[in-house]
Design an enzyme around this catalytic site. Structure first.
Site, PDB file in Angstrom:
ATOM      1  N   HIS A 139      10.448  21.159  33.149  1.00 21.60           N
ATOM      2  CA  HIS A 139       9.157  20.613  32.739  1.00 21.60           C
ATOM      3  C   HIS A 139       8.033  21.633  32.810  1.00 21.60           C
ATOM      4  CE1 HIS A 139      10.888  16.409  33.897  1.00 21.60           C
ATOM      5  NE2 HIS A 139      11.302  16.823  32.721  1.00 21.60           N
ATOM      6  N   CYS A 189     -12.253  29.643  25.707  1.00 22.90           N
ATOM      7  CA  CYS A 189     -11.221  30.675  25.831  1.00 22.90           C
ATOM      8  C   CYS A 189     -11.835  32.032  25.453  1.00 22.90           C
ATOM      9  CB  CYS A 189     -10.047  30.354  24.911  1.00 22.90           C
ATOM     10  SG  CYS A 189      -8.838  31.689  24.770  1.00 22.90           S
ATOM     11  N   ASN A 223      19.631  11.577  47.327  1.00 23.22           N
ATOM     12  CA  ASN A 223      18.248  11.151  47.112  1.00 23.22           C
ATOM     13  C   ASN A 223      17.905  10.034  48.079  1.00 23.22           C
ATOM     14  OD1 ASN A 223      15.711  11.089  45.501  1.00 23.22           O
ATOM     15  ND2 ASN A 223      16.389   9.006  45.047  1.00 23.22           N
ATOM     16  N   VAL A 243       7.207  21.572  38.972  1.00 22.90           N
ATOM     17  CA  VAL A 243       6.355  22.556  38.302  1.00 22.90           C
ATOM     18  C   VAL A 243       5.590  23.404  39.308  1.00 22.90           C
ATOM     19  CG1 VAL A 243       6.127  21.176  36.212  1.00 22.90           C
ATOM     20  CG2 VAL A 243       4.487  20.833  38.067  1.00 22.90           C
ATOM     21  N   ASP A 244       5.990  23.348  40.594  1.00 22.51           N
ATOM     22  CA  ASP A 244       5.253  24.040  41.653  1.00 22.51           C
ATOM     23  C   ASP A 244       5.674  25.492  41.856  1.00 22.51           C
ATOM     24  OD1 ASP A 244       7.724  23.771  43.119  1.00 22.51           O
ATOM     25  OD2 ASP A 244       7.052  21.821  43.858  1.00 22.51           O
ATOM     26  N   SER A 303      16.907  15.480  51.499  1.00 19.90           N
ATOM     27  CA  SER A 303      17.642  16.745  51.516  1.00 19.90           C
ATOM     28  C   SER A 303      17.250  17.628  52.689  1.00 19.90           C
ATOM     29  CB  SER A 303      17.412  17.504  50.211  1.00 19.90           C
ATOM     30  OG  SER A 303      16.035  17.831  50.048  1.00 19.90           O
ATOM     31  N   CYS A 339      -4.341  28.256  25.835  1.00 20.59           N
ATOM     32  CA  CYS A 339      -5.243  27.508  24.973  1.00 20.59           C
ATOM     33  C   CYS A 339      -4.465  27.023  23.753  1.00 20.59           C
ATOM     34  CB  CYS A 339      -6.440  28.369  24.555  1.00 20.59           C
ATOM     35  SG  CYS A 339      -6.097  29.526  23.212  1.00 20.59           S
TER      36      CYS A 339
END
Length: 358
Positions: free
Chosen positions: A152, A221, A293, A129-130, A312, A160
């Protein structure tokens, strides 16, 4: 589809893999990629060289023994208990965001981007998610970022409960304005370099701070206020444990595997079922699968897949150069990508792993 907390460590009935030399591993992965039309599935191990810790070490155990994921229902709970969960989460995220924001793509991100540019790897599916795959491929003029599927979600956006969305840097400014004392704390941490441990999902470990998170203010919000609604329930655009992956994302992940001739899996233990089921789907379709991996994974007992036990970052740049041949030096975009990328892994977690293994 819901993300559930996996059981760890992974116990495989298959014998340990023979140790490969770096050149042997380069040759094996390159041979797998040569036919082209490869789908790649990546996990947290791919971002380690960018300074972002993986969840697990080479033995399959959580590197942070105190790791307790927040569940979707806890974050969205509108009771007082839910409010405290959000205080704790957003303080952790507030302190962790600067490290994520400052992280840069590493050599693996750029090597995969080069292979995308050359149409060897048309599709990348990432559990991360970076946003670092996107940052790497942005070197390609006019590239369509929809070739990267974030399974993800992304830390770079917040919304919100009523759907008002804002970019993460703006939300960080809102948090700073609402919490001047915590901004001062964060500034002091940055000045001294005594930074708390950052997790792959962008938050930090704050167990040593006790219950002081209860002073943290989660802002209202602004868009809801304009609609005469009081609402401080915010969520990053990531999939939490217990939350369903959107059907469009789930379907797209299956389609990307189906459209490819082969599946290369890099830097993941496949602990979440949303990723593991893509491996199973490829095997059911009789597509060749290679798993690269460091350490055990949930896929180790799946028959018919090839495995290499290696990080990797040690080989993927050389793999890309071998696969792309003269284009690695004659294509200016590819050449730039294969000369780019940081190699700044986090401090050694070997002592942590050894202690957990006892």
């Amino acid at each position: 589809m819901r993300i559930s907390v996996p059981t760890i460590p992974f116990l495989s009935s298959r014998p340990p893999l023979p140790q490969s030399s770096l050149q042997e591993a380069v040759d094996r992965v390159a041979k797998f990629l040569f036919p082209g039309n490869i789908a790649v599935l990546t996990g947290a191990g791919v971002s380690v060289d960018s300074g972002i810790r993986a969840y697990r070490g080479s033995q399959g155990r959580y590197l942070n023994p105190n790791y307790q994921p927040l569940f979707y229902h806890q974050l969205m709970d509108e009771s007082e208990a839910g409010h405290m969960f959000r205080q704790r989460y957003w303080l952790r995220s507030y302190l962790g965001w600067p490290a994520i924001r400052a992280s840069l793509p590493n050599t693996t991100h750029y090597a995969l981007a080069a292979l995308q540019h050359a149409h060897v790897v048309p599709r990348i599916i990432t559990q991360n998610v970076d946003g670092l795959h996107h940052r790497a491929i942005n070197l390609i003029p006019g590239v369509q970022n929809d070739r990267i599927l974030e399974l993800h979600g992304s830390l770079h956006y917040v919304h919100c409960k009523h759907g008002h969305s804002v970019d993460r840097s703006t939300f960080q400014d809102w948090l700073s304005a609402a919490n001047p004392q915590w901004q001062a704390f964060a500034d002091e941490v940055e000045r001294t370099g005594d930074k708390p441990r950052t997790n792959p999902d962008g938050d930090v470990a704050i167990e040593h701070l006790g219950t002081s998170y209860r002073t943290f203010v989660v802002p209202q919000c602004p868009s809801c206020l304009l609609d005469d609604r009081i609402n401080s329930v915010h969520k990053p655009q990531v999939i939490f444990f217990g939350e369903s992956i959107p059907p469009a994302v789930k379907n797209r992940s299956f389609q990307d595997v189906e459209a490819a001739d082969r599946l290369l899996i890099i830097g993941t233990t496949l602990a979440t079922y949303s990723a593991f089921r893509l491996l199973k789907h490829a095997v059911e379709l009789k597509k060749p699968v290679l798993l690269l991996n460091l350490g055990p994974s949930r896929g180790d007992d799946i028959e018919g897949i090839e495995r290499i036990d290696m990080a990797s970052g040690l080989i993927i740049r050389d793999v890309a150069r071998l696969v792309l041949g003269t284009r690695a030096s004659t294509d200016p975009i590819i050449a730039k990508m294969l000369q780019s990328g940081v190699v700044k892994p986090p401090e050694d977690d070997t002592d942590t792993e050894q202690a957990l293994a006892k």
